[in-house]
Design an enzyme around this catalytic site. Structure first.
Site, PDB file in Angstrom:
ATOM      1  N   GLU A  15      41.459  46.200  41.800  1.00  0.00           N
ATOM      2  CA  GLU A  15      41.006  46.860  43.194  1.00  0.00           C
ATOM      3  C   GLU A  15      41.902  47.335  43.689  1.00  0.00           C
ATOM      4  O   GLU A  15      41.477  48.148  44.950  1.00  0.00           O
ATOM      5  CB  GLU A  15      39.914  45.869  43.901  1.00  0.00           C
ATOM      6  CG  GLU A  15      38.916  44.940  43.373  1.00  0.00           C
ATOM      7  CD  GLU A  15      37.747  46.149  42.708  1.00  0.00           C
ATOM      8  OE1 GLU A  15      38.045  47.185  43.762  1.00  0.00           O
ATOM      9  OE2 GLU A  15      36.820  46.103  42.454  1.00  0.00           O
ATOM     10  N   CYS A  24      34.514  54.616  47.075  1.00  0.00           N
ATOM     11  CA  CYS A  24      34.343  55.127  44.932  1.00  0.00           C
ATOM     12  C   CYS A  24      33.904  55.269  44.147  1.00  0.00           C
ATOM     13  O   CYS A  24      33.673  56.320  44.724  1.00  0.00           O
ATOM     14  CB  CYS A  24      34.590  53.099  44.697  1.00  0.00           C
ATOM     15  SG  CYS A  24      32.750  53.007  44.348  1.00  0.00           S
TER      16      CYS A  24
END
Length: 139
Positions: A15, A24
């Protein structure tokens, strides 16, 4: 079982830490180590708070994986918690069905590798992550 330190460190690596909210690849507001719940544009988080959010988010994934009843080893558990954390509920997935059916390594690895898309695009980071999941599953 609980998520291992190996998994927690792997998730942090996959991440990455982002102090400021960002969208994202799927267009979802995200912060810290992949936290998405209630995140808004301009929001900021410290590394310590990001870790708290990660651990809380993992609890939900852990509960989901525990209910599946298919993880027999820590490696299997970690792999399934990671894909659940990253992709959501896996209870109706072909991956879980294949695990229940006792499929072999090649077939299960192939199922992990189907989960490499975001917004219809194959992402290199997801290829790497699913390869890690498949490897961890068989440890």
């Amino acid at each position: 079982m609980r998520a291992s330190d190996i998994l927690i460190e792997a998730i942090k690596g996959f991440e990455g830490f982002r102090a400021e909210a960002y969208k994202c690849p799927a267009g979802v507001w995200t912060i810290g180590y992949g936290h998405t719940g209630g995140v808004k544009k301009g929001q900021r988080v410290s590394p310590a708070r990001a870790e708290v959010l990660l651990l809380a988010d993992l609890r939900s994934a852990e509960e989901s994986v525990s209910k599946l009843g298919v993880a027999r080893t820590q490696g299997q558990y970690d792999a399934l918690v990671d894909i659940t954390y990253n992709c959501g509920d896996m209870s109706k997935s072909t991956l879980v069905r294949k695990i229940r059916e006792g499929a072999g390594k090649d077939e299960i690895t192939k199922e992990f590798m189907r989960w490499v898309h975001s917004d219809g695009k194959v992402l290199p980071g997801l290829i790497k992550r699913r390869a890690w999941d498949a490897d961890r599953f068989f440890q």
